[in-house]
Scaffold this active site. Structure first.
Site, PDB file in Angstrom:
ATOM      1  CG  ASN A 217       0.003   0.018   2.223  1.00 27.03           C
ATOM      2  OD1 ASN A 217       0.467   0.914   2.795  1.00 27.03           O
ATOM      3  ND2 ASN A 217      -0.511  -1.287   3.298  1.00 27.03           N
ATOM      4  CG  ASP A 286      -6.942  -5.171   6.356  1.00 27.50           C
ATOM      5  OD1 ASP A 286      -6.404  -5.048   7.648  1.00 27.50           O
ATOM      6  OD2 ASP A 286      -7.508  -4.428   5.881  1.00 27.50           O
ATOM      7  CE  LYS A 296       7.521 -12.318 -14.324  1.00 23.99           C
ATOM      8  NZ  LYS A 296       8.382 -12.078 -15.508  1.00 23.99           N
ATOM      9  N   PRO A 314      -3.116 -11.691  10.733  1.00 20.31           N
ATOM     10  CG  PRO A 314      -0.947 -12.043  12.060  1.00 20.31           C
ATOM     11  CD  PRO A 314      -1.615 -12.321  10.666  1.00 20.31           C
ATOM     12  CG  ASP A 315      -5.928  -6.282  14.387  1.00 15.51           C
ATOM     13  OD1 ASP A 315      -5.233  -5.831  14.916  1.00 15.51           O
ATOM     14  OD2 ASP A 315      -6.973  -5.638  13.969  1.00 15.51           O
ATOM     15  CB  ILE A 316       0.083  -6.183  14.812  1.00 19.10           C
ATOM     16  CG1 ILE A 316       0.412  -7.126  13.463  1.00 19.10           C
ATOM     17  CG2 ILE A 316       1.137  -6.114  15.722  1.00 19.10           C
ATOM     18  CD1 ILE A 316       1.198  -6.520  12.664  1.00 19.10           C
ATOM     19  CG  PHE A 332      -1.679   6.097  13.951  1.00 14.03           C
ATOM     20  CD1 PHE A 332      -1.026   5.663  15.092  1.00 14.03           C
ATOM     21  CD2 PHE A 332      -1.525   7.425  13.288  1.00 14.03           C
ATOM     22  CE1 PHE A 332      -0.305   7.014  15.687  1.00 14.03           C
ATOM     23  CE2 PHE A 332      -0.889   8.371  13.997  1.00 14.03           C
ATOM     24  CZ  PHE A 332      -0.256   8.306  15.081  1.00 14.03           C
ATOM     25  CE  LYS A 346     -10.401   0.841  11.437  1.00 12.83           C
ATOM     26  NZ  LYS A 346      -9.999   1.126  10.184  1.00 12.83           N
ATOM     27  CE  LYS A 350      -7.964  -2.611  14.309  1.00 11.06           C
ATOM     28  NZ  LYS A 350      -6.823  -3.049  13.419  1.00 11.06           N
TER      29      LYS A 350
HETATM   30  N1  CTP Z   1      -3.464  -3.031  12.598  1.00 10.40           N
HETATM   31  C1  CTP Z   1      -2.589  -4.108  13.040  1.00 10.40           C
HETATM   32  N2  CTP Z   1      -2.758  -5.038  12.231  1.00 10.40           N
HETATM   33  C2  CTP Z   1      -3.338  -5.423  11.246  1.00 10.40           C
HETATM   34  C3  CTP Z   1      -4.292  -4.285  10.794  1.00 10.40           C
HETATM   35  C4  CTP Z   1      -4.140  -3.149  11.415  1.00 10.40           C
HETATM   36  O1  CTP Z   1      -1.709  -4.115  13.871  1.00 10.40           O
HETATM   37  N3  CTP Z   1      -3.492  -6.542  10.657  1.00 10.40           N
HETATM   38  C5  CTP Z   1      -3.417  -1.537  13.242  1.00 10.40           C
HETATM   39  C6  CTP Z   1      -2.758  -0.680  12.550  1.00 10.40           C
HETATM   40  O2  CTP Z   1      -1.342  -0.360  12.818  1.00 10.40           O
HETATM   41  C7  CTP Z   1      -3.582   0.568  13.096  1.00 10.40           C
HETATM   42  C8  CTP Z   1      -4.792   0.010  13.385  1.00 10.40           C
HETATM   43  O3  CTP Z   1      -4.710  -1.293  13.605  1.00 10.40           O
HETATM   44  O4  CTP Z   1      -2.887   1.098  14.323  1.00 10.40           O
HETATM   45  C9  CTP Z   1      -5.922   0.494  12.518  1.00 10.40           C
HETATM   46  O5  CTP Z   1      -5.637  -0.151  11.105  1.00 10.40           O
HETATM   47  P1  CTP Z   1      -6.585  -0.274  10.125  1.00 10.40           P
HETATM   48  O6  CTP Z   1      -5.881  -0.639   8.883  1.00 10.40           O
HETATM   49  O7  CTP Z   1      -7.418   1.072   9.938  1.00 10.40           O
HETATM   50  O8  CTP Z   1      -7.380  -1.378  10.751  1.00 10.40           O
HETATM   51  P2  CTP Z   1      -8.298  -2.496   9.987  1.00 10.40           P
HETATM   52  O9  CTP Z   1      -8.453  -3.324  11.411  1.00 10.40           O
HETATM   53  O10 CTP Z   1      -7.380  -3.219   9.089  1.00 10.40           O
HETATM   54  O11 CTP Z   1      -9.600  -1.902   9.595  1.00 10.40           O
HETATM   55  P3  CTP Z   1     -10.234  -1.774   8.175  1.00 10.40           P
HETATM   56  O12 CTP Z   1     -11.332  -2.464   7.963  1.00 10.40           O
HETATM   57  O13 CTP Z   1     -10.688  -0.190   8.165  1.00 10.40           O
HETATM   58  O14 CTP Z   1      -9.028  -1.930   7.214  1.00 10.40           O
END
Ligand code: CTP
Length: 409
Positions: A217, A286, A296, A314-316, A332, A346, A350
Protein backbone atom coordinates in the site's frame (compact mmCIF):
# COMPACT_ATOMS: atom_id res chain seq x y z
CA UNK A 1 22.51 6.43 11.19
CA UNK A 2 20.03 9.18 10.55
CA UNK A 3 20.98 11.59 7.80
CA UNK A 4 17.62 13.30 7.74
CA UNK A 5 17.84 17.02 7.06
CA UNK A 6 17.06 19.54 9.76
CA UNK A 7 13.40 20.31 10.28
CA UNK A 8 12.73 24.04 9.84
CA UNK A 9 11.65 25.64 13.09
CA UNK A 10 12.71 22.69 15.25
CA UNK A 11 15.29 24.81 17.10
CA UNK A 12 13.51 28.15 16.77
CA UNK A 13 14.38 30.45 19.65
CA UNK A 14 17.49 28.48 20.65
CA UNK A 15 20.80 30.30 20.80
CA UNK A 16 23.91 28.13 20.62
CA UNK A 17 27.57 28.93 21.01
CA UNK A 18 29.59 26.55 18.86
CA UNK A 19 33.15 26.38 20.14
CA UNK A 20 35.59 24.97 17.60
CA UNK A 21 38.98 23.64 18.64
CA UNK A 22 41.83 22.37 16.47
CA UNK A 23 41.22 19.23 14.46
CA UNK A 24 40.58 18.02 10.95
CA UNK A 25 36.92 17.48 11.90
CA UNK A 26 36.47 21.28 11.82
CA UNK A 27 35.13 20.85 8.29
CA UNK A 28 32.13 18.97 9.72
CA UNK A 29 31.13 22.05 11.71
CA UNK A 30 30.35 23.94 8.51
CA UNK A 31 27.55 21.44 7.82
CA UNK A 32 26.48 21.32 11.47
CA UNK A 33 26.14 25.12 11.50
CA UNK A 34 24.03 24.96 8.35
CA UNK A 35 21.74 22.34 9.89
CA UNK A 36 21.36 24.31 13.14
CA UNK A 37 20.55 27.59 11.41
CA UNK A 38 18.16 25.85 9.02
CA UNK A 39 16.31 24.53 12.09
CA UNK A 40 15.91 28.10 13.34
CA UNK A 41 18.73 28.29 15.93
CA UNK A 42 21.02 31.28 16.13
CA UNK A 43 24.66 30.20 16.15
CA UNK A 44 27.58 32.13 17.58
CA UNK A 45 30.86 30.58 16.50
CA UNK A 46 33.94 30.92 18.69
CA UNK A 47 37.19 29.36 17.43
CA UNK A 48 40.54 28.67 19.02
CA UNK A 49 43.62 29.73 17.08
CA UNK A 50 44.22 26.06 16.27
CA UNK A 51 40.74 25.71 14.76
CA UNK A 52 41.46 28.59 12.37
CA UNK A 53 44.28 26.46 10.91
CA UNK A 54 41.69 23.96 9.67
CA UNK A 55 38.82 26.17 8.46
CA UNK A 56 38.62 29.94 8.19
CA UNK A 57 36.50 32.23 10.37
CA UNK A 58 35.22 33.72 7.10
CA UNK A 59 33.55 30.42 6.18
CA UNK A 60 32.02 30.06 9.63
CA UNK A 61 30.85 33.68 9.60
CA UNK A 62 29.14 33.21 6.24
CA UNK A 63 27.37 30.05 7.46
CA UNK A 64 26.37 31.36 10.88
CA UNK A 65 25.56 34.88 9.71
CA UNK A 66 27.43 36.30 12.71
CA UNK A 67 30.95 37.58 13.32
CA UNK A 68 33.25 34.85 14.58
CA UNK A 69 35.35 35.43 17.70
CA UNK A 70 38.80 33.95 18.28
CA UNK A 71 40.39 36.10 20.98
CA UNK A 72 39.40 37.54 24.33
CA UNK A 73 41.15 40.75 23.31
CA UNK A 74 38.73 41.28 20.40
CA UNK A 75 38.12 45.04 20.24
CA UNK A 76 34.65 44.52 18.72
CA UNK A 77 33.24 43.90 22.19
CA UNK A 78 32.59 47.39 23.59
CA UNK A 79 33.28 46.35 27.19
CA UNK A 80 36.08 43.87 26.40
CA UNK A 81 34.01 41.14 28.07
CA UNK A 82 33.81 38.70 25.18
CA UNK A 83 34.44 35.81 27.55
CA UNK A 84 31.26 36.73 29.48
CA UNK A 85 29.00 38.33 26.90
CA UNK A 86 29.24 35.67 24.21
CA UNK A 87 27.66 32.98 26.34
CA UNK A 88 25.01 35.14 28.02
CA UNK A 89 21.65 34.27 26.54
CA UNK A 90 23.03 31.00 25.13
CA UNK A 91 20.91 27.89 25.63
CA UNK A 92 24.04 25.74 25.38
CA UNK A 93 27.70 25.80 24.43
CA UNK A 94 28.69 22.95 22.11
CA UNK A 95 32.41 22.26 21.75
CA UNK A 96 32.80 20.65 18.34
CA UNK A 97 35.24 19.35 17.48
CA UNK A 98 36.61 18.95 21.02
CA UNK A 99 40.34 18.20 20.86
CA UNK A 100 42.28 16.12 23.40
CA UNK A 101 43.90 19.28 24.67
CA UNK A 102 40.60 21.11 25.07
CA UNK A 103 39.01 18.23 26.99
CA UNK A 104 41.99 18.37 29.35
CA UNK A 105 41.56 22.14 29.76
CA UNK A 106 37.85 21.74 30.52
CA UNK A 107 38.40 18.94 32.99
CA UNK A 108 40.87 21.10 34.92
CA UNK A 109 39.03 24.42 34.63
CA UNK A 110 41.70 26.20 32.58
CA UNK A 111 40.82 29.67 31.32
CA UNK A 112 43.76 30.48 29.05
CA UNK A 113 41.93 31.63 25.93
CA UNK A 114 38.57 33.00 24.85
CA UNK A 115 36.83 29.64 24.42
CA UNK A 116 38.12 28.00 27.61
CA UNK A 117 37.30 31.16 29.58
CA UNK A 118 33.79 31.22 28.07
CA UNK A 119 33.27 27.65 29.24
CA UNK A 120 34.44 28.38 32.79
CA UNK A 121 32.31 31.56 32.95
CA UNK A 122 29.18 29.99 31.42
CA UNK A 123 25.75 29.77 33.01
CA UNK A 124 24.29 27.31 30.49
CA UNK A 125 24.76 23.60 29.69
CA UNK A 126 27.95 22.46 27.99
CA UNK A 127 28.17 19.62 25.44
CA UNK A 128 31.41 18.28 24.00
CA UNK A 129 31.86 16.41 20.72
CA UNK A 130 35.30 14.76 20.83
CA UNK A 131 37.35 14.23 17.68
CA UNK A 132 40.79 12.71 17.83
CA UNK A 133 43.07 9.85 16.90
CA UNK A 134 42.10 6.54 18.54
CA UNK A 135 45.22 6.39 20.69
CA UNK A 136 44.65 9.91 21.94
CA UNK A 137 41.05 8.95 22.79
CA UNK A 138 42.09 5.74 24.53
CA UNK A 139 44.87 7.43 26.46
CA UNK A 140 44.15 7.03 30.19
CA UNK A 141 44.50 10.79 30.71
CA UNK A 142 41.82 11.51 28.10
CA UNK A 143 39.52 8.88 29.57
CA UNK A 144 40.09 10.36 33.04
CA UNK A 145 39.24 13.81 31.70
CA UNK A 146 36.06 12.59 30.00
CA UNK A 147 34.97 10.85 33.21
CA UNK A 148 35.62 14.09 35.11
CA UNK A 149 33.55 16.07 32.57
CA UNK A 150 30.70 13.62 32.98
CA UNK A 151 30.93 13.95 36.78
CA UNK A 152 30.78 17.73 36.29
CA UNK A 153 27.48 17.37 34.37
CA UNK A 154 29.01 17.96 30.94
CA UNK A 155 27.51 15.78 28.22
CA UNK A 156 29.83 14.01 25.78
CA UNK A 157 28.41 13.22 22.32
CA UNK A 158 30.26 10.34 20.65
CA UNK A 159 32.88 9.74 19.55
CA UNK A 160 32.21 7.46 16.62
CA UNK A 161 34.30 4.53 15.55
CA UNK A 162 35.76 3.98 12.09
CA UNK A 163 38.43 5.13 9.65
CA UNK A 164 40.34 8.22 10.80
CA UNK A 165 42.06 11.07 8.98
CA UNK A 166 45.45 9.65 10.07
CA UNK A 167 44.71 6.38 8.27
CA UNK A 168 44.09 4.38 11.44
CA UNK A 169 40.78 2.79 12.37
CA UNK A 170 39.14 2.96 15.81
CA UNK A 171 37.29 5.10 18.34
CA UNK A 172 37.71 8.84 18.31
CA UNK A 173 36.15 9.98 15.02
CA UNK A 174 33.78 12.86 15.43
CA UNK A 175 30.10 12.03 15.02
CA UNK A 176 28.73 13.08 11.66
CA UNK A 177 27.11 16.53 11.64
CA UNK A 178 23.62 15.01 11.29
CA UNK A 179 24.14 12.89 14.40
CA UNK A 180 25.40 15.89 16.39
CA UNK A 181 22.37 17.82 15.15
CA UNK A 182 20.03 15.04 16.30
CA UNK A 183 21.75 14.86 19.68
CA UNK A 184 21.37 18.62 20.14
CA UNK A 185 17.64 18.50 19.27
CA UNK A 186 17.29 15.56 21.65
CA UNK A 187 19.13 17.45 24.37
CA UNK A 188 16.50 20.21 24.33
CA UNK A 189 13.42 17.94 24.06
CA UNK A 190 11.38 17.57 27.27
CA UNK A 191 12.04 14.08 28.65
CA UNK A 192 8.36 13.13 28.97
CA UNK A 193 9.15 9.48 28.18
CA UNK A 194 12.22 9.07 30.38
CA UNK A 195 12.61 5.43 31.51
CA UNK A 196 9.87 4.31 29.11
CA UNK A 197 10.25 1.62 26.47
CA UNK A 198 8.27 2.22 23.30
CA UNK A 199 7.59 -0.27 20.51
CA UNK A 200 6.36 1.20 17.22
CA UNK A 201 5.29 -0.33 13.90
CA UNK A 202 5.59 1.81 10.77
CA UNK A 203 5.24 1.73 7.00
CA UNK A 204 3.34 -0.67 4.77
CA UNK A 205 3.69 -4.42 4.63
CA UNK A 206 4.46 -6.36 1.44
CA UNK A 207 2.55 -9.57 0.83
CA UNK A 208 4.19 -11.63 -1.94
CA UNK A 209 2.19 -13.29 -4.71
CA UNK A 210 5.20 -14.90 -6.35
CA UNK A 211 8.98 -14.33 -6.19
CA UNK A 212 8.71 -10.98 -8.02
CA UNK A 213 5.23 -9.61 -7.34
CA UNK A 214 3.27 -8.66 -4.29
CA UNK A 215 0.59 -6.51 -2.73
CA UNK A 216 1.46 -3.44 -0.72
CA UNK A 217 0.00 0.00 0.00
CA UNK A 218 1.01 3.64 -0.24
CA UNK A 219 2.05 4.18 3.38
CA UNK A 220 5.41 6.00 3.38
CA UNK A 221 6.25 5.27 7.01
CA UNK A 222 6.90 8.98 7.65
CA UNK A 223 4.44 9.30 10.54
CA UNK A 224 5.74 6.19 12.34
CA UNK A 225 9.37 7.23 11.84
CA UNK A 226 8.58 10.76 13.06
CA UNK A 227 6.98 9.26 16.18
CA UNK A 228 9.98 7.01 16.75
CA UNK A 229 12.31 10.03 16.53
CA UNK A 230 10.09 12.10 18.83
CA UNK A 231 9.83 9.26 21.37
CA UNK A 232 13.63 8.82 21.37
CA UNK A 233 14.10 12.55 21.86
CA UNK A 234 11.59 12.41 24.72
CA UNK A 235 13.93 9.99 26.48
CA UNK A 236 12.39 6.61 25.57
CA UNK A 237 14.14 3.43 24.48
CA UNK A 238 12.60 2.93 21.05
CA UNK A 239 12.25 -0.24 18.99
CA UNK A 240 10.89 0.44 15.51
CA UNK A 241 9.51 -2.47 13.47
CA UNK A 242 9.44 -1.16 9.91
CA UNK A 243 7.85 -2.49 6.77
CA UNK A 244 9.53 -1.77 3.41
CA UNK A 245 10.22 2.00 3.35
CA UNK A 246 12.99 4.24 2.06
CA UNK A 247 13.56 6.25 5.24
CA UNK A 248 16.69 6.67 7.34
CA UNK A 249 16.61 5.23 10.84
CA UNK A 250 16.11 8.00 13.40
CA UNK A 251 19.18 8.58 15.57
CA UNK A 252 19.28 6.39 18.66
CA UNK A 253 16.37 4.18 17.57
CA UNK A 254 16.67 0.39 17.29
CA UNK A 255 15.19 -0.66 13.94
CA UNK A 256 14.02 -4.06 12.80
CA UNK A 257 13.01 -4.45 9.15
CA UNK A 258 10.25 -6.80 8.08
CA UNK A 259 8.29 -7.39 4.88
CA UNK A 260 5.03 -9.17 5.60
CA UNK A 261 2.26 -8.70 8.16
CA UNK A 262 3.10 -12.10 9.65
CA UNK A 263 6.77 -11.10 10.07
CA UNK A 264 5.66 -7.80 11.64
CA UNK A 265 3.36 -9.71 14.00
CA UNK A 266 6.16 -12.13 14.96
CA UNK A 267 8.66 -9.29 15.55
CA UNK A 268 6.17 -7.35 17.70
CA UNK A 269 5.11 -10.40 19.73
CA UNK A 270 8.75 -11.30 20.42
CA UNK A 271 9.61 -7.79 21.58
CA UNK A 272 6.44 -6.63 23.32
CA UNK A 273 6.99 -8.17 26.80
CA UNK A 274 9.88 -5.71 27.26
CA UNK A 275 7.91 -2.59 26.31
CA UNK A 276 5.46 -0.42 28.19
CA UNK A 277 3.99 1.48 25.23
CA UNK A 278 2.95 0.05 21.86
CA UNK A 279 2.12 2.40 18.98
CA UNK A 280 0.76 0.67 15.86
CA UNK A 281 1.27 3.11 13.00
CA UNK A 282 1.91 0.55 10.26
CA UNK A 283 -0.61 0.17 7.47
CA UNK A 284 -0.72 -3.60 7.83
CA UNK A 285 -2.14 -5.58 4.89
CA UNK A 286 -5.40 -7.18 5.97
CA UNK A 287 -4.94 -10.21 3.71
CA UNK A 288 -2.24 -12.37 2.15
CA UNK A 289 -2.56 -15.07 -0.48
CA UNK A 290 -2.87 -18.54 0.97
CA UNK A 291 -0.25 -19.98 -1.42
CA UNK A 292 2.66 -17.91 -2.66
CA UNK A 293 3.73 -19.19 -6.08
CA UNK A 294 7.28 -20.52 -5.88
CA UNK A 295 7.96 -19.60 -9.52
CA UNK A 296 7.08 -16.38 -11.32
CA UNK A 297 3.48 -16.62 -12.53
CA UNK A 298 3.58 -16.62 -16.36
CA UNK A 299 0.98 -15.36 -18.81
CA UNK A 300 -0.75 -18.18 -20.65
CA UNK A 301 -1.30 -18.47 -24.40
CA UNK A 302 -5.06 -18.57 -23.75
CA UNK A 303 -4.93 -15.28 -21.77
CA UNK A 304 -6.11 -16.93 -18.57
CA UNK A 305 -5.75 -14.53 -15.62
CA UNK A 306 -4.50 -15.94 -12.33
CA UNK A 307 -6.88 -16.27 -9.41
CA UNK A 308 -5.84 -15.93 -5.78
CA UNK A 309 -7.40 -17.05 -2.55
CA UNK A 310 -6.74 -14.73 0.36
CA UNK A 311 -6.49 -15.44 4.06
CA UNK A 312 -6.68 -12.84 6.80
CA UNK A 313 -3.50 -11.59 8.45
CA UNK A 314 -3.26 -11.42 12.24
CA UNK A 315 -4.34 -8.11 13.74
CA UNK A 316 -1.17 -7.00 15.49
CA UNK A 317 -2.66 -4.15 17.51
CA UNK A 318 -5.65 -6.16 18.69
CA UNK A 319 -3.39 -9.10 19.59
CA UNK A 320 -1.11 -6.88 21.68
CA UNK A 321 -4.11 -5.25 23.39
CA UNK A 322 -5.44 -8.77 24.23
CA UNK A 323 -2.29 -9.83 26.09
CA UNK A 324 -2.79 -10.51 29.80
CA UNK A 325 -0.48 -7.58 30.68
CA UNK A 326 -0.64 -5.33 27.64
CA UNK A 327 1.49 -2.23 27.26
CA UNK A 328 -0.35 1.09 26.83
CA UNK A 329 -1.68 0.64 23.27
CA UNK A 330 -2.14 3.37 20.68
CA UNK A 331 -3.67 2.70 17.26
CA UNK A 332 -3.78 4.76 14.09
CA UNK A 333 -6.56 4.75 11.52
CA UNK A 334 -6.76 6.43 8.15
CA UNK A 335 -10.38 6.51 7.05
CA UNK A 336 -11.78 7.77 3.76
CA UNK A 337 -15.03 9.01 5.30
CA UNK A 338 -17.11 9.13 8.52
CA UNK A 339 -13.95 9.36 10.60
CA UNK A 340 -15.77 9.89 13.90
CA UNK A 341 -17.86 6.75 13.55
CA UNK A 342 -15.25 4.40 12.06
CA UNK A 343 -12.36 5.49 14.27
CA UNK A 344 -14.27 5.18 17.55
CA UNK A 345 -15.71 1.82 16.49
CA UNK A 346 -12.21 0.64 15.62
CA UNK A 347 -10.84 1.82 18.97
CA UNK A 348 -13.49 -0.13 20.83
CA UNK A 349 -13.17 -3.20 18.57
CA UNK A 350 -9.39 -3.33 19.07
CA UNK A 351 -9.78 -2.51 22.76
CA UNK A 352 -7.17 0.26 22.87
CA UNK A 353 -7.34 3.32 25.13
CA UNK A 354 -6.25 5.73 22.40
CA UNK A 355 -6.72 5.74 18.64
CA UNK A 356 -5.39 8.48 16.41
CA UNK A 357 -7.56 8.98 13.37
CA UNK A 358 -7.04 10.95 10.22
CA UNK A 359 -8.95 11.40 7.02
CA UNK A 360 -6.47 9.56 4.78
CA UNK A 361 -5.32 7.86 2.69
CA UNK A 362 -4.78 11.24 1.02
CA UNK A 363 -2.19 12.01 3.74
CA UNK A 364 -0.01 8.99 2.76
CA UNK A 365 3.41 10.28 1.73
CA UNK A 366 2.70 13.91 2.63
CA UNK A 367 4.87 15.80 5.12
CA UNK A 368 1.97 17.10 7.16
CA UNK A 369 -1.12 15.62 8.76
CA UNK A 370 -4.27 16.53 10.67
CA UNK A 371 -5.49 14.08 13.29
CA UNK A 372 -8.20 13.50 15.86
CA UNK A 373 -7.60 11.66 19.15
CA UNK A 374 -10.31 9.13 20.04
CA UNK A 375 -10.61 7.81 23.56
CA UNK A 376 -13.37 6.72 25.93
CA UNK A 377 -13.80 10.27 27.21
CA UNK A 378 -14.45 11.64 23.70
CA UNK A 379 -12.48 13.02 20.77
CA UNK A 380 -10.01 15.90 20.40
CA UNK A 381 -8.98 17.42 17.09
CA UNK A 382 -5.37 18.61 16.80
CA UNK A 383 -4.40 21.40 14.39
CA UNK A 384 -2.82 20.46 11.03
CA UNK A 385 0.95 20.32 11.45
CA UNK A 386 4.14 18.97 9.87
CA UNK A 387 4.46 15.26 10.71
CA UNK A 388 7.56 15.81 12.90
CA UNK A 389 5.92 18.61 14.92
CA UNK A 390 2.73 16.57 15.14
CA UNK A 391 4.75 13.58 16.32
CA UNK A 392 6.13 15.64 19.22
CA UNK A 393 2.60 16.73 20.16
CA UNK A 394 1.35 13.14 19.97
CA UNK A 395 4.23 11.87 22.11
CA UNK A 396 3.37 14.51 24.73
CA UNK A 397 -0.32 13.47 24.54
CA UNK A 398 0.58 9.78 24.91
CA UNK A 399 2.98 10.52 27.79
CA UNK A 400 0.23 12.41 29.65
CA UNK A 401 -2.03 9.37 29.44
CA UNK A 402 0.45 6.75 30.63
CA UNK A 403 -0.26 5.10 33.93
CA UNK A 404 2.09 6.11 36.69
CA UNK A 405 5.47 4.47 36.14
CA UNK A 406 5.42 2.98 39.61
CA UNK A 407 2.49 0.72 38.69
CA UNK A 408 4.10 -0.65 35.51
CA UNK A 409 5.84 -3.91 36.24
N1 CTP B 1 -3.42 -2.98 12.56
C1 CTP B 1 -2.63 -4.02 12.98
N2 CTP B 1 -2.68 -5.22 12.34
C2 CTP B 1 -3.52 -5.41 11.31
C3 CTP B 1 -4.33 -4.35 10.87
C4 CTP B 1 -4.24 -3.15 11.53
O1 CTP B 1 -1.85 -3.84 13.93
N3 CTP B 1 -3.55 -6.59 10.71
C5 CTP B 1 -3.35 -1.71 13.29
C6 CTP B 1 -2.77 -0.58 12.52
O2 CTP B 1 -1.36 -0.49 12.69
C7 CTP B 1 -3.49 0.61 13.10
C8 CTP B 1 -4.84 0.07 13.45
O3 CTP B 1 -4.68 -1.33 13.58
O4 CTP B 1 -2.90 1.05 14.30
C9 CTP B 1 -5.92 0.35 12.48
O5 CTP B 1 -5.53 -0.08 11.20
P1 CTP B 1 -6.58 -0.20 10.03
O6 CTP B 1 -5.91 -0.73 8.81
O7 CTP B 1 -7.32 1.10 9.91
O8 CTP B 1 -7.55 -1.28 10.70
P2 CTP B 1 -8.26 -2.51 10.14
O9 CTP B 1 -8.56 -3.38 11.31
O10 CTP B 1 -7.49 -3.12 9.03
O11 CTP B 1 -9.63 -1.88 9.61
P3 CTP B 1 -10.18 -1.64 8.11
O12 CTP B 1 -11.22 -2.66 7.99
O13 CTP B 1 -10.70 -0.26 8.15
O14 CTP B 1 -9.04 -1.83 7.18
Amino acid sequence: MNTAAANPGELAGKHLVIGMTGGIACYKIAELTRLLTKAGATVQVVMTEAATQFITPVTMQALSGRPVYTSQWDARMPNNMAHIDLSRGADAIVIAPASTDFLAKLAHGFADGLLSTLCVARDCPLLVVPAMNRQMWNNPATQRNVAQLSADGIETLGPDSGPQACGEVGDGRMLEPEAVYEAIVSFFAPKVLAQRRVLITAGPTFEPLDPVRGITNRSSGKMGFALARAAQQAGADVHLVAGPVTLETPWGVYREDVQTAQQMYDAVMRAVPDYDVFIGVAAVADWRVDHIATQKIKKTAEGRVPGFTFVENPDILASVARLPHPPYCVGFAAESGDLDVHAEQKRVRKNVPLLIGNLGPQTFGLDDNEVVLFEAAGSTKLPRAAKQALAQTLIAEIARRLPDQSIIS
